[in-house]
Design an enzyme around this catalytic site. Structure first.
Site, PDB file in Angstrom:
ATOM      1  N   ASP A  21       0.796  -1.247   0.000  1.00 54.07           N
ATOM      2  CA  ASP A  21       0.000   0.000   0.000  1.00 54.07           C
ATOM      3  C   ASP A  21       0.819   1.284   0.000  1.00 54.07           C
ATOM      4  OD1 ASP A  21      -2.483  -1.047  -0.282  1.00 54.07           O
ATOM      5  OD2 ASP A  21      -2.998  -1.014   1.852  1.00 54.07           O
ATOM      6  N   LYS A  24       3.480   1.217  -4.884  1.00 56.15           N
ATOM      7  CA  LYS A  24       4.331   0.634  -5.922  1.00 56.15           C
ATOM      8  C   LYS A  24       3.605   0.514  -7.261  1.00 56.15           C
ATOM      9  CE  LYS A  24       4.983  -3.050  -3.348  1.00 56.15           C
ATOM     10  NZ  LYS A  24       4.303  -2.634  -2.096  1.00 56.15           N
ATOM     11  N   THR A  25       2.385  -0.014  -7.199  1.00 57.05           N
ATOM     12  CA  THR A  25       1.658  -0.251  -8.451  1.00 57.05           C
ATOM     13  C   THR A  25       1.190   1.064  -9.070  1.00 57.05           C
ATOM     14  OG1 THR A  25       1.021  -2.409  -7.607  1.00 57.05           O
ATOM     15  CG2 THR A  25      -0.232  -1.572  -9.491  1.00 57.05           C
ATOM     16  N   HIS A  84       3.218  -9.278  -1.121  1.00 53.54           N
ATOM     17  CA  HIS A  84       4.501  -9.412  -0.426  1.00 53.54           C
ATOM     18  C   HIS A  84       5.148 -10.769  -0.705  1.00 53.54           C
ATOM     19  CE1 HIS A  84       7.584  -9.064   2.556  1.00 53.54           C
ATOM     20  NE2 HIS A  84       7.092 -10.047   3.268  1.00 53.54           N
TER      21      HIS A  84
HETATM   22  P1  GDP Z   1       1.232  -1.038  -3.486  1.00 54.57           P
HETATM   23  O1  GDP Z   1       0.587  -2.058  -2.596  1.00 54.57           O
HETATM   24  O2  GDP Z   1       2.540  -0.607  -2.933  1.00 54.57           O
HETATM   25  O3  GDP Z   1       1.303  -1.459  -4.911  1.00 54.57           O
HETATM   26  O4  GDP Z   1       0.313   0.301  -3.406  1.00 54.57           O
HETATM   27  P2  GDP Z   1      -0.773   0.815  -4.441  1.00 54.57           P
HETATM   28  O5  GDP Z   1      -0.141   1.435  -5.628  1.00 54.57           O
HETATM   29  O6  GDP Z   1      -1.775  -0.237  -4.673  1.00 54.57           O
HETATM   30  O7  GDP Z   1      -1.422   2.004  -3.599  1.00 54.57           O
HETATM   31  C1  GDP Z   1      -2.126   1.763  -2.384  1.00 54.57           C
HETATM   32  C2  GDP Z   1      -3.150   2.848  -2.179  1.00 54.57           C
HETATM   33  O8  GDP Z   1      -2.501   4.092  -1.983  1.00 54.57           O
HETATM   34  C3  GDP Z   1      -4.080   3.025  -3.361  1.00 54.57           C
HETATM   35  O9  GDP Z   1      -5.370   3.264  -2.872  1.00 54.57           O
HETATM   36  C4  GDP Z   1      -3.536   4.257  -4.064  1.00 54.57           C
HETATM   37  O10 GDP Z   1      -4.528   4.977  -4.744  1.00 54.57           O
HETATM   38  C5  GDP Z   1      -3.001   5.066  -2.899  1.00 54.57           C
HETATM   39  N1  GDP Z   1      -1.902   5.942  -3.311  1.00 54.57           N
HETATM   40  C6  GDP Z   1      -0.830   5.593  -4.039  1.00 54.57           C
HETATM   41  N2  GDP Z   1      -0.019   6.657  -4.231  1.00 54.57           N
HETATM   42  C7  GDP Z   1      -0.592   7.691  -3.596  1.00 54.57           C
HETATM   43  C8  GDP Z   1      -0.238   9.067  -3.429  1.00 54.57           C
HETATM   44  O11 GDP Z   1       0.779   9.543  -3.879  1.00 54.57           O
HETATM   45  N3  GDP Z   1      -1.090   9.841  -2.700  1.00 54.57           N
HETATM   46  C9  GDP Z   1      -2.236   9.355  -2.170  1.00 54.57           C
HETATM   47  N4  GDP Z   1      -2.999  10.176  -1.489  1.00 54.57           N
HETATM   48  N5  GDP Z   1      -2.595   8.064  -2.306  1.00 54.57           N
HETATM   49  C10 GDP Z   1      -1.796   7.245  -3.016  1.00 54.57           C
HETATM   50 MG    MG Z   2       0.811  -3.305  -5.758  1.00 57.06          MG
END
Ligand code: GDP
Ligand code: MG
Length: 394
Positions: A21, A24-25, A84
């Protein structure tokens, strides 16, 4: 002699790592979208990245998305994993062979357990360059960003990375993906691309380390002698060089009395070459596939290693029962396989499928393994574990 590289842009393998979260994606999707506008990528949506199909690699299943983009300097192949466990499997099995990583840290959380775990794995598989993207900068104030930066630089230094000088970028993957032209939006992705181009050297084949070639075939050439073949992993070999063959408890000194690349006699062969080496004074019967031909006094054979290992779950084709030490199976690495006993470290009494951590390996025969070398363990021809060597013990 260095084999000519194809006349095209240089290539670099990169991947996003970091706690679930942290973005990354979202960042991966944003990069492809922004680079597409410059004609340097193909936009891949968040959903397409996150629903990456399963991929079989080294006998294990990993969910992994590959996207591509290029800067004016080079091509990047970029990987992102949904979960993960996929990161752990990808990194431990060496599947995507990352040359460098983009570490995502959400400014709202700072470093979290998976941040630390991914960095540890990155270190163990030999990643040297990390670029940090402190994400969700839209949600915190400047002081918080600077605090998170300080903390992450310390963490990187603790793990032996270049915490002082590595690039740290403040940004918002979400704003970038939405195309916002504010400081943390699109420009943060351009800053990230610049940082990758400038900070991460293009990976080059290692022509200068001591010579190393895992043997994948041994045969005799009538009237000439014994030839071993393989792909040179490191270094350079010249006709007439002293060498040694190591593995399966044995050490045989020799000399490279002839070299062939693409069936032509050559004076020198280098990392990346497929080569046949005429090994002086060695009989076919004394050699076997899986041994290592290397420079004299450069490597030692050993039975004992410390390794990082991941046990596949039953759903992944692995075991249903835990490991409780003295677990004996067949281990596969480079061009060999050999029986191995896996012992748990002191203080640990079991390893559940789906878990990863360190174990001690005892091979039935002495082999050569380098730090970072990956291996798999199979039970009845099914991969049950994948791992990486951390250290050779005497
Ligand atoms: P991952 O698990 O690392 O791949 O994270 P995701 O890309 O799925 O992002 C997790 C959540 O954080 C999602 O709901 C995104 O919309 C939110 N998110 C990602 N980047 C940002 C950002 O720069 N600002 C805000 N406010 N939310 C973000
Ligand atoms: Mg992801």
């Amino acid at each position: 002699k260095v084999n000519p590289e194809p006349q095209q842009k240089q290539h670099c393998n990169v991947g996003t790592i970091g706690h679930v979260d942290h973005g990354k994606t979202t960042l991966t999707a944003a990069i492809t979208k922004i680079m597409e506008q410059k004609g340097q990528s193909k936009y891949t949506s968040y959903d397409d990245i996150d629903s990456a199909p399963e991929e079989k690699s080294r006998g294990i299943t990993i969910n992994i998305a590959h996207v591509y983009y290029q800067t004016s300097l080079r091509h990047y192949a970029h990987t992102d994993c949904p979960g993960h466990a996929d990161y752990v499997k990808n990194m431990i099995s060496g599947t995507s062979q990352m040359d460098c990583a983009i570490l995502l840290v959400a400014a709202t959380d700072g470093q979290m357990p998976q941040t630390v775990e991914h960095l540890l794995l990155a270190k163990q598989i030999g990643i040297q360059h990390i670029v940090v993207f402190i994400n969700k900068a839209d949600l915190v104030d400047k002081d918080t960003l600077e605090l998170v930066e300080l903390e992450i630089r310390e963490l990187l230094s603790d793990f032996g990375f270049d915490g002082n000088d590595c690039p740290v970028i403040f940004g918002s993957a979400l704003k970038a993906l939405k195309g916002e032209e504010t400081e943390y939006g699109v420009p943060s992705v351009h800053r990230l691309m610049d940082a990758l181009d400038k900070y991460v050297p293009t990976p080059v084949r290692d022509y200068t380390s001591p010579f190393e070639m895992p043997i994948d075939n041994v045969f005799s050439v009538p009237g000439r002698g014994t030839v071993v073949t393989g792909t040179i992993k490191k270094g350079t070999i010249k006709k007439g060089d002293d060498a040694v063959v190591l593995g399966f408890n044995e050490e045989h000194k020799t000399q490279a009395s002839g070299l062939q690349v693409f069936k032509k006699n050559v004076e020198v062969a280098v990392a990346g070459d497929n080569v046949g080496v005429l090994v002086k004074n060695l009989k076919v019967a004394t050699l076997e596939k899986g041994m290592l031909l290397c420079a004299r006094n450069s490597k030692k054979i050993s039975n004992h290693y410390v390794a990082n290992i991941y046990f596949l779950t039953k759903g992944e084709g692995g075991r249903s029962k835990p490991i409780i030490g003295k677990y004996i199976q067949q281990m596969f690495s480079a061009t060999w396989n050999c029986a191995v006993r896996i012992d748990l470290k002191e203080g640990q009494d079991m390893f559940m499928p789906g878990q990863h951590g360190q174990v001690l390996l005892t091979l039935i025969k002495k082999m050569v393994m380098s730090d970072g070398q990956s291996f798999t363990v199979r039970e009845n021809n099914k991969t049950v574990a994948t791992g990486t060597i951390v250290k050779t013990l005497e």
